[in-house]
Every structure is written in structure tokens, then in C-alpha cells.
Scaffold this motif. Structure first.
Motif, PDB file in Angstrom:
ATOM      1  N   PRO A  23       4.799   8.894  -1.106  1.00  0.00           N
ATOM      2  CA  PRO A  23       4.253   8.357  -0.001  1.00  0.00           C
ATOM      3  C   PRO A  23       2.369   8.061  -0.797  1.00  0.00           C
ATOM      4  O   PRO A  23       1.391   7.142  -0.309  1.00  0.00           O
ATOM      5  CB  PRO A  23       3.009   9.850   0.641  1.00  0.00           C
ATOM      6  CG  PRO A  23       4.695  10.648   0.212  1.00  0.00           C
ATOM      7  CD  PRO A  23       5.126  10.382  -0.555  1.00  0.00           C
ATOM      8  N   PRO A  25       1.839   5.065  -2.665  1.00  0.00           N
ATOM      9  CA  PRO A  25       2.122   3.586  -2.399  1.00  0.00           C
ATOM     10  C   PRO A  25       0.705   3.532  -1.203  1.00  0.00           C
ATOM     11  O   PRO A  25      -0.276   2.685  -0.767  1.00  0.00           O
ATOM     12  CB  PRO A  25       3.164   2.954  -2.247  1.00  0.00           C
ATOM     13  CG  PRO A  25       4.157   3.940  -3.501  1.00  0.00           C
ATOM     14  CD  PRO A  25       3.206   5.318  -3.165  1.00  0.00           C
ATOM     15  N   LEU A  26       1.390   4.349  -0.645  1.00  0.00           N
ATOM     16  CA  LEU A  26       0.694   4.406   1.003  1.00  0.00           C
ATOM     17  C   LEU A  26      -0.754   4.894   1.229  1.00  0.00           C
ATOM     18  O   LEU A  26      -1.634   4.388   1.459  1.00  0.00           O
ATOM     19  CB  LEU A  26       1.672   4.826   2.332  1.00  0.00           C
ATOM     20  CG  LEU A  26       3.332   4.859   2.223  1.00  0.00           C
ATOM     21  CD1 LEU A  26       4.062   5.542   3.021  1.00  0.00           C
ATOM     22  CD2 LEU A  26       3.450   3.602   2.751  1.00  0.00           C
ATOM     23  N   LEU A  27      -0.859   5.932   0.208  1.00  0.00           N
ATOM     24  CA  LEU A  27      -2.508   5.730   0.389  1.00  0.00           C
ATOM     25  C   LEU A  27      -3.687   5.192  -0.538  1.00  0.00           C
ATOM     26  O   LEU A  27      -4.678   5.457  -0.941  1.00  0.00           O
ATOM     27  CB  LEU A  27      -2.460   7.546  -0.307  1.00  0.00           C
ATOM     28  CG  LEU A  27      -1.739   8.645   0.114  1.00  0.00           C
ATOM     29  CD1 LEU A  27      -1.409   9.600  -0.527  1.00  0.00           C
ATOM     30  CD2 LEU A  27      -2.470   9.069   1.762  1.00  0.00           C
ATOM     31  N   SER A  49     -10.868   3.315  -3.805  1.00  0.00           N
ATOM     32  CA  SER A  49     -10.347   3.487  -3.479  1.00  0.00           C
ATOM     33  C   SER A  49      -9.111   4.000  -4.716  1.00  0.00           C
ATOM     34  O   SER A  49      -9.441   3.485  -5.612  1.00  0.00           O
ATOM     35  CB  SER A  49      -9.860   2.493  -2.372  1.00  0.00           C
ATOM     36  OG  SER A  49      -9.031   1.085  -3.693  1.00  0.00           O
TER      37      SER A  49
END
Length: 157
Positions: A23, A25-27, A49
Motif C-alpha cells: 500500500p 505507493p498508493l499512499l 506528500s
């Protein structure tokens, strides 16, 4: 031949550590930290970010981080294929050290700042939890592999 190798506790779910990192890379597009800069009595806040944080690092960081991350993910997969308990234990030691190092780097990325203070936000805490989970997984695998190795040393040949 060790009859326990396919069913050994240290070999269960070898894909788990890789799944914990999945997860991340999705965050990356979400806000990971808020940086506080108090200069002259006023506080300025800047949100970063995951993409912005990772863009700050040079090739030397990536040359260090990516191999350790790959080793951390690969060691349980390789160890699950080994029959000799001592070899499995050694692979789990390497995986544990690599997981600890990647976890340490994740904490440094989120919290290390020289002249400012960083505070993790929701996605940042989740990323830290995933890296911590990988370290816990590595520790359990190491513990069980040591137990398996000790049992085979005690068993009569």
C-alpha cells in the motif's frame, strides 16, 4: 531431510512482508507530514506528500534504500524454499536486519529535519505502521526459525 520445512512456522505466509509494503505507493500522493517552521515568533506550516518527501532524496539514498527494501521483501520468500533450519535462520536474520534498516529510514524520512519540526499526518502514520509491521513480521520469523533450528539440534539423528 527436515520433515517440518514446508509446515514450519517461520515459513508461513512468506508473501506477508511484501504485502505490507504494497500500500505504500498508493499512499504517496497523500499528505504524510506537516513541517512547522517557527521563525521570528510566527509559525509557518508546510504540508508534504509522500511524493514530495521522496523527491528530496538523491541517488545515493535510493542506492541504499532500494536494495535493503528488496532484501527485506525477498528473504521470507527464499527462506520458505530452504530445507535446512540453519540456512532458514540465517536468511531470516538477514531479512530482519534489512527490515529494521528500512523501518529506520522510514522514520528518518518522516521526522528528520534540521531547522524545522515535522509532525506525521494520517497517511504518514499508516506508512510507519506498515514498516513497523514488516519489522514485527521479520522478528517473529526470526524467533520461529531459531526455535526450529534448536529443535533439530536437540532431536536425535
Amino acid at each position: 531431510m527436515d520433515e517440518l520445512a514446508p509446515h514450519a512456522k517461520s515459513n508461513r505466509r512468506p508473501w506477508l512482508r511484501g504485502g505490507l509494503f504494497g500500500p505504500v505507493p498508493l499512499l504517496l500522493p497523500l499528505v504524510w507530514v506537516v513541517e512547522l517552521n517557527s521563525c521570528g515568533g510566527s509559525t509557518q506550516t508546510t504540508e508534504f506528500s509522500g511524493l514530495e518527501l521522496l523527491a528530496k532524496f538523491d541517488a545515493e539514498f535510493w542506492a541504499l534504500f532500494l536494495p535493503f527494501l528488496s532484501i527485506s521483501i525477498a528473504m521470507p520468500l527464499f527462506a520458505a524454499r530452504l530445507i535446512v533450519p540453519l540456512h532458514r535462520m540465517l536468511f531470516h536474520v538477514i531479512g530482519f536486519v534489512a527490515a529494521l534498516f528500512t523501518g529506520y529510514l522510514a522514520f528518518m524520512v518522516l521526522f528528520f529535519a534540521i531547522f524545522t519540526e515535522r509532525r506525521a499526518q494520517g497517511a504518514g502514520w499508516l506508512v510507519l505502521a506498515l514498516f513497523t509491521g514488516a519489522c514485527v513480521d521479520a522478528l517473529y520469523r526470526l524467533f520461529w526459525s531459531v526455535q526450529e533450528w534448536r529443535e533439530t539440534r536437540k532431536a536425535p539423528s
